[in-house]
Design a protein around this motif. Structure first.
Motif, PDB file in Angstrom:
ATOM      1  N   VAL A  64       0.838  -1.193   0.000  1.00 38.61           N
ATOM      2  CA  VAL A  64       0.000   0.000   0.000  1.00 38.61           C
ATOM      3  C   VAL A  64       0.877   1.249   0.000  1.00 38.61           C
ATOM      4  O   VAL A  64       1.811   1.362   0.803  1.00 38.61           O
ATOM      5  CB  VAL A  64      -0.938   0.014   1.230  1.00 38.61           C
ATOM      6  CG1 VAL A  64      -1.788   1.271   1.243  1.00 38.61           C
ATOM      7  CG2 VAL A  64      -1.805  -1.225   1.268  1.00 38.61           C
ATOM      8  N   ASP A  65       0.557   2.182  -0.906  1.00 40.86           N
ATOM      9  CA  ASP A  65       1.188   3.501  -0.908  1.00 40.86           C
ATOM     10  C   ASP A  65       0.363   4.410  -0.009  1.00 40.86           C
ATOM     11  O   ASP A  65      -0.864   4.422  -0.087  1.00 40.86           O
ATOM     12  CB  ASP A  65       1.229   4.090  -2.310  1.00 40.86           C
ATOM     13  CG  ASP A  65       2.165   3.324  -3.234  1.00 40.86           C
ATOM     14  OD1 ASP A  65       3.135   2.735  -2.738  1.00 40.86           O
ATOM     15  OD2 ASP A  65       1.918   3.324  -4.455  1.00 40.86           O
ATOM     16  N   ASN A  71       0.494  14.243  -0.520  1.00 38.88           N
ATOM     17  CA  ASN A  71       1.912  14.060  -0.823  1.00 38.88           C
ATOM     18  C   ASN A  71       2.319  12.640  -0.440  1.00 38.88           C
ATOM     19  O   ASN A  71       1.922  12.151   0.619  1.00 38.88           O
ATOM     20  CB  ASN A  71       2.774  15.068  -0.054  1.00 38.88           C
ATOM     21  CG  ASN A  71       2.512  16.490  -0.489  1.00 38.88           C
ATOM     22  OD1 ASN A  71       2.488  16.790  -1.679  1.00 38.88           O
ATOM     23  ND2 ASN A  71       2.284  17.366   0.463  1.00 38.88           N
ATOM     24  N   PHE A  72       3.129  11.993  -1.304  1.00 38.52           N
ATOM     25  CA  PHE A  72       3.575  10.629  -1.010  1.00 38.52           C
ATOM     26  C   PHE A  72       4.336  10.603   0.303  1.00 38.52           C
ATOM     27  O   PHE A  72       5.264  11.377   0.517  1.00 38.52           O
ATOM     28  CB  PHE A  72       4.453  10.105  -2.150  1.00 38.52           C
ATOM     29  CG  PHE A  72       4.915   8.695  -1.935  1.00 38.52           C
ATOM     30  CD1 PHE A  72       4.029   7.642  -2.077  1.00 38.52           C
ATOM     31  CD2 PHE A  72       6.220   8.419  -1.569  1.00 38.52           C
ATOM     32  CE1 PHE A  72       4.444   6.332  -1.878  1.00 38.52           C
ATOM     33  CE2 PHE A  72       6.641   7.120  -1.365  1.00 38.52           C
ATOM     34  CZ  PHE A  72       5.750   6.071  -1.524  1.00 38.52           C
ATOM     35  N   PHE A  73       3.926   9.728   1.198  1.00 37.19           N
ATOM     36  CA  PHE A  73       4.517   9.645   2.532  1.00 37.19           C
ATOM     37  C   PHE A  73       5.394   8.415   2.680  1.00 37.19           C
ATOM     38  O   PHE A  73       6.427   8.453   3.315  1.00 37.19           O
ATOM     39  CB  PHE A  73       3.402   9.634   3.581  1.00 37.19           C
ATOM     40  CG  PHE A  73       3.879   9.830   4.989  1.00 37.19           C
ATOM     41  CD1 PHE A  73       4.415  11.034   5.388  1.00 37.19           C
ATOM     42  CD2 PHE A  73       3.779   8.812   5.913  1.00 37.19           C
ATOM     43  CE1 PHE A  73       4.849  11.220   6.690  1.00 37.19           C
ATOM     44  CE2 PHE A  73       4.210   8.989   7.209  1.00 37.19           C
ATOM     45  CZ  PHE A  73       4.748  10.194   7.600  1.00 37.19           C
ATOM     46  N   GLY A  74       4.973   7.299   2.114  1.00 32.45           N
ATOM     47  CA  GLY A  74       5.749   6.079   2.215  1.00 32.45           C
ATOM     48  C   GLY A  74       4.977   4.897   1.677  1.00 32.45           C
ATOM     49  O   GLY A  74       3.813   5.002   1.286  1.00 32.45           O
ATOM     50  N   LYS A  75       5.647   3.756   1.647  1.00 34.53           N
ATOM     51  CA  LYS A  75       5.037   2.522   1.167  1.00 34.53           C
ATOM     52  C   LYS A  75       5.189   1.475   2.257  1.00 34.53           C
ATOM     53  O   LYS A  75       6.235   1.353   2.868  1.00 34.53           O
ATOM     54  CB  LYS A  75       5.738   2.053  -0.107  1.00 34.53           C
ATOM     55  CG  LYS A  75       5.132   0.818  -0.706  1.00 34.53           C
ATOM     56  CD  LYS A  75       5.823   0.452  -2.000  1.00 34.53           C
ATOM     57  CE  LYS A  75       5.054  -0.643  -2.682  1.00 34.53           C
ATOM     58  NZ  LYS A  75       4.406  -0.233  -3.892  1.00 34.53           N
ATOM     59  N   LEU A 122      -4.942   5.995   0.878  1.00 33.34           N
ATOM     60  CA  LEU A 122      -4.309   4.690   0.764  1.00 33.34           C
ATOM     61  C   LEU A 122      -4.600   4.139  -0.625  1.00 33.34           C
ATOM     62  O   LEU A 122      -5.741   4.192  -1.090  1.00 33.34           O
ATOM     63  CB  LEU A 122      -4.846   3.722   1.815  1.00 33.34           C
ATOM     64  CG  LEU A 122      -4.759   4.175   3.274  1.00 33.34           C
ATOM     65  CD1 LEU A 122      -5.431   3.159   4.178  1.00 33.34           C
ATOM     66  CD2 LEU A 122      -3.320   4.379   3.680  1.00 33.34           C
ATOM     67  N   ASN A 123      -3.584   3.596  -1.270  1.00 38.17           N
ATOM     68  CA  ASN A 123      -3.748   3.069  -2.613  1.00 38.17           C
ATOM     69  C   ASN A 123      -2.849   1.841  -2.762  1.00 38.17           C
ATOM     70  O   ASN A 123      -1.635   1.960  -2.674  1.00 38.17           O
ATOM     71  CB  ASN A 123      -3.380   4.142  -3.638  1.00 38.17           C
ATOM     72  CG  ASN A 123      -3.716   3.744  -5.041  1.00 38.17           C
ATOM     73  OD1 ASN A 123      -4.431   2.773  -5.263  1.00 38.17           O
ATOM     74  ND2 ASN A 123      -3.204   4.491  -5.993  1.00 38.17           N
ATOM     75  N   GLY A 124      -3.451   0.669  -2.955  1.00 38.86           N
ATOM     76  CA  GLY A 124      -2.662  -0.539  -3.104  1.00 38.86           C
ATOM     77  C   GLY A 124      -3.537  -1.764  -3.302  1.00 38.86           C
ATOM     78  O   GLY A 124      -4.676  -1.657  -3.761  1.00 38.86           O
ATOM     79  N   ILE A 139      -7.080  -1.928  -2.458  1.00 40.42           N
ATOM     80  CA  ILE A 139      -7.240  -1.151  -1.222  1.00 40.42           C
ATOM     81  C   ILE A 139      -7.273   0.309  -1.629  1.00 40.42           C
ATOM     82  O   ILE A 139      -6.308   0.831  -2.191  1.00 40.42           O
ATOM     83  CB  ILE A 139      -6.083  -1.414  -0.237  1.00 40.42           C
ATOM     84  CG1 ILE A 139      -6.092  -2.859   0.209  1.00 40.42           C
ATOM     85  CG2 ILE A 139      -6.170  -0.465   0.955  1.00 40.42           C
ATOM     86  CD1 ILE A 139      -4.905  -3.250   1.060  1.00 40.42           C
ATOM     87  N   ARG A 140      -8.392   0.956  -1.365  1.00 37.57           N
ATOM     88  CA  ARG A 140      -8.572   2.362  -1.702  1.00 37.57           C
ATOM     89  C   ARG A 140      -9.268   3.054  -0.534  1.00 37.57           C
ATOM     90  O   ARG A 140     -10.289   2.591  -0.045  1.00 37.57           O
ATOM     91  CB  ARG A 140      -9.462   2.536  -2.941  1.00 37.57           C
ATOM     92  CG  ARG A 140      -9.031   1.790  -4.150  1.00 37.57           C
ATOM     93  CD  ARG A 140      -8.036   2.583  -4.984  1.00 37.57           C
ATOM     94  NE  ARG A 140      -7.724   1.906  -6.232  1.00 37.57           N
ATOM     95  CZ  ARG A 140      -6.718   1.054  -6.383  1.00 37.57           C
ATOM     96  NH1 ARG A 140      -5.936   0.781  -5.373  1.00 37.57           N
ATOM     97  NH2 ARG A 140      -6.483   0.487  -7.542  1.00 37.57           N
ATOM     98  N   TYR A 141      -8.689   4.150  -0.081  1.00 38.23           N
ATOM     99  CA  TYR A 141      -9.309   4.939   0.979  1.00 38.23           C
ATOM    100  C   TYR A 141      -8.827   6.372   0.860  1.00 38.23           C
ATOM    101  O   TYR A 141      -7.655   6.626   0.585  1.00 38.23           O
ATOM    102  CB  TYR A 141      -8.970   4.401   2.369  1.00 38.23           C
ATOM    103  CG  TYR A 141      -9.454   5.316   3.464  1.00 38.23           C
ATOM    104  CD1 TYR A 141     -10.782   5.372   3.815  1.00 38.23           C
ATOM    105  CD2 TYR A 141      -8.574   6.177   4.104  1.00 38.23           C
ATOM    106  CE1 TYR A 141     -11.243   6.245   4.791  1.00 38.23           C
ATOM    107  CE2 TYR A 141      -9.015   7.055   5.091  1.00 38.23           C
ATOM    108  CZ  TYR A 141     -10.349   7.078   5.423  1.00 38.23           C
ATOM    109  OH  TYR A 141     -10.801   7.944   6.384  1.00 38.23           O
ATOM    110  N   GLU A 142      -9.726   7.318   1.098  1.00 39.29           N
ATOM    111  CA  GLU A 142      -9.403   8.732   1.206  1.00 39.29           C
ATOM    112  C   GLU A 142     -10.261   9.333   2.299  1.00 39.29           C
ATOM    113  O   GLU A 142     -11.455   9.072   2.353  1.00 39.29           O
ATOM    114  CB  GLU A 142      -9.699   9.473  -0.109  1.00 39.29           C
ATOM    115  CG  GLU A 142      -8.791   9.149  -1.249  1.00 39.29           C
ATOM    116  CD  GLU A 142      -9.080   9.977  -2.491  1.00 39.29           C
ATOM    117  OE1 GLU A 142      -9.921  10.892  -2.416  1.00 39.29           O
ATOM    118  OE2 GLU A 142      -8.457   9.706  -3.515  1.00 39.29           O
ATOM    119  N   GLY A 143      -9.647  10.116   3.188  1.00 39.15           N
ATOM    120  CA  GLY A 143     -10.422  10.765   4.214  1.00 39.15           C
ATOM    121  C   GLY A 143      -9.551  11.451   5.253  1.00 39.15           C
ATOM    122  O   GLY A 143      -8.339  11.259   5.308  1.00 39.15           O
TER     123      GLY A 143
END
Length: 149
Positions: A64-65, A71-75, A122-124, A139-143
């Motif tokens: 998951v990214d 902004n990209f935080f980590g994987k 979250l994207n993965g 896996i997809r989430y935004e909030g």
């Protein structure tokens, strides 16, 4: 007689091989900085999910990214098998290696300014299944998420 038995067991087999549904994201708990460095830091948290399936499933892996404030935080990667109970909440331990560039510094400034909420994306995908049959599940989430140390 044997053919009749096979046809009678076919609906049972179809139900047993039913495709699992995705998990419901509930939030992040126990957010902590495990190791702080000027170039790279390690952050840990427990991500809480709910399994709506009527049967337990196994998660064999996930990648998951993580984006914070867009902004990209980590994987993060999960490479162990986890048994997930049916119709119950569960915690996934997450460890992120964070490159301490402008994104991490921006997050620290946001938290230092008194705001305890950040926008998380979250994207993965995860490999979930049961009985030896596994599928890749997105896996997809935004909030908005409150972060408490």
């Amino acid at each position: 007689m044997r053919k009749k038995t096979g046809w009678l067991l076919l609906p049972l087999l179809a139900v047993a091989c039913a495709k699992p549904t995705g998990f419901d994201y509930l939030g992040v708990r126990n957010f902590k900085v495990l190791q702080f460095g000027l170039k790279e830091s390690t952050v840990g948290a427990d991500v809480e999910y709910y399994n709506p399936n009527k049967y337990p499933v196994t998660m064999k892996g996930a990648a998951v990214d993580v984006y914070v404030n867009n902004n990209f935080f980590g994987k993060t990667m999960l490479d162990t098998a986890i048994q997930i109970p049916k119709k119950d909440t569960f915690l996934l331990p997450v460890v992120l290696k964070v490159n301490m560039n402008n994104t991490a510094i921006g997050l620290l400034k946001t938290l230092a300014s008194g705001s305890d909420s950040v926008f998380i994306k979250l994207n993965g995908s995860a490999k979930i299944g049961r009985g030896g049959l596994f599928i890749n599940w997105p896996i997809r989430y935004e909030g908005m998420q409150k972060i408490q140390f």
